[in-house]
Design a protein around this motif. Structure first.
Motif, mmCIF file in Angstrom:
data_model
loop_
_atom_site.group_PDB
_atom_site.id
_atom_site.type_symbol
_atom_site.label_atom_id
_atom_site.label_comp_id
_atom_site.label_asym_id
_atom_site.label_seq_id
_atom_site.Cartn_x
_atom_site.Cartn_y
_atom_site.Cartn_z
ATOM 1 N N ASP A 85 -26.791 -33.420 -15.784
ATOM 2 C CA ASP A 85 -26.460 -33.332 -14.363
ATOM 3 C C ASP A 85 -26.970 -34.576 -13.645
ATOM 4 N N ASN A 86 -26.186 -35.072 -12.677
ATOM 5 C CA ASN A 86 -26.645 -36.197 -11.860
ATOM 6 C C ASN A 86 -27.180 -35.740 -10.503
ATOM 7 N N ASP A 143 -20.425 -42.324 -16.396
ATOM 8 C CA ASP A 143 -20.975 -43.575 -16.936
ATOM 9 C C ASP A 143 -20.955 -43.567 -18.466
ATOM 10 N N GLN A 189 -30.939 -36.138 -16.796
ATOM 11 C CA GLN A 189 -30.303 -36.578 -15.560
ATOM 12 C C GLN A 189 -29.419 -37.772 -15.875
ATOM 13 N N CYS A 190 -28.110 -37.567 -15.741
ATOM 14 C CA CYS A 190 -27.169 -38.640 -16.049
ATOM 15 C C CYS A 190 -25.842 -38.344 -15.373
ATOM 16 N N ASP A 191 -25.003 -39.348 -15.297
ATOM 17 C CA ASP A 191 -23.676 -39.216 -14.715
ATOM 18 C C ASP A 191 -22.663 -39.320 -15.849
#
Length: 333
Positions: free
Chosen positions: A43-44, A71, A66-68
């Motif tokens: 989840d971002n 990307d 935590q990531c998008d």
């Protein structure tokens, strides 16, 4: 594996949930852990909330990243299931975040499908009843193509999901990825954001604050609302099954928006009046799923009544959403 088979044979030991800190994603993470499935939550926090998964932090079989997903997506180790639930999902979110909504539906879906392909995992796309638009067929079966305005204000969400469905089908056809598409109808329950703009949390927040309940139009437009535990049970039944979808998951019991508002007033014991406001552009007049496919293939149907689900949701809002939380939610809405 043939469609409709395998839900008693499929072994799912480790799952990735994109958008896992969101309303639906967090409930999926919780239920997967209850079933002793290891979970990687991506989840971002654009619209997700860390508080939704706080109870899972510290669990050695739960990992938060935590990531998008627009990307890059990399998850070390084996993965048996990818649940792609990352996306702004309420009108107030996707109207404020149109580019992000389109990117997560297109690039994010591409990356999530790539992860499933790399790992040989089952992939389930969280699609939506919005692919039917303002429907001219009622109730809406899966073979209805919809009535969508691609350049209207809701088009960024509707077309992102329609593109995501097409991408999912393409990955199944060209790369042999084991995919499924779930078309999710209106869902409600604990962990909804009080300022996310959807009718039920808005009405509950307004009623508890003693404010007028703002009903769009004359309130005669209908929605079919499904309690979150039923929705999660349906999604995971599809995940364990071999069916490709599209498959409607929702409650076929239809209510007018005015009736929903009146029931919220009664359930909260509020004396808030009802105030009528203009209907949003392209707001669907009717919305009700034909769930016969889910019933036949998954032996699934909703179990929690509207009244019981509303009681549970109001109770959660009373205990979890105090004035400080409402102010915090307002700042992030």
């Amino acid at each position: 594996m043939d469609a409709g088979t395998g839900r008693n044979e499929r072994s799912i030991r480790r799952a990735v949930v994109t958008g896992g800190a969101g309303f639906l994603g967090s409930h999926l993470c919780t239920e997967l852990r209850r079933r002793e499935v290891e979970v990687v939550c991506l989840d971002n926090f654009l619209t997700g909330n860390a508080g939704n998964i706080e109870h899972l932090i510290g669990d050695p079989w739960f990992r938060l990243v935590q990531c998008d997903v627009t990307d890059y997506v990399h998850v070390p180790g084996d993965v048996d299931l990818v649940l792609h639930f990352a996306s702004p999902a309420s009108p107030i979110d996707y109207l404020k975040l149109p580019i992000q909504t389109l990117k997560v539906g297109s690039i994010g879906t591409l990356h999530a499908l790539g992860l499933a392909k790399e790992k040989g995992a089952r992939f389930v796309l969280a699609s939506t009843s919005e692919v039917y638009g303002d429907p001219q067929v009622h109730p809406q079966p899966e073979d209805y193509w919809g009535h969508v305005n691609p350049v209207g204000p809701r088009g960024v969400y509707d077309e992102a999901k329609r593109f995501a469905e097409a991408m999912t089908v393409a990955y199944r056809g060209q790369h042999g990825v084991d995919t499924a598409i779930a078309r999710i109808f209106n869902t409600f329950g604990p962990r909804m954001r009080p300022y996310d703009g959807r009718a039920i949390p808005t009405f509950i927040r307004q009623a508890l604050a003693g404010e007028p309940l703002t009903v769009a139009g004359d309130g005669s437009q209908t929605r079919s609302v499904c309690y979150v535990s039923d929705l999660v049970r349906g999604i995971l039944a599809l995940a364990w099954d071999g069916h490709t979808g599209p498959m409607n998951i929702g409650n076929p019991h239809e209510l007018s928006v005015l009736q929903i508002a009146q029931d919220v007033v009664a359930a909260t014991g509020s004396d808030s009046p009802i105030e009528f406001i203009d209907r949003p552009v392209d707001d669907p007049m009717v919305r009700r799923p034909d769930t016969s496919l889910a019933g036949r293939v998954l032996d699934w149907s909703p179990e929690v009544s509207w009244a019981e689900g509303l009681e549970r949701t109001v109770a959660w809002f009373r205990t979890a959403v105090d004035e400080d939380n409402l102010e915090t939610a307002a700042r992030h809405s």
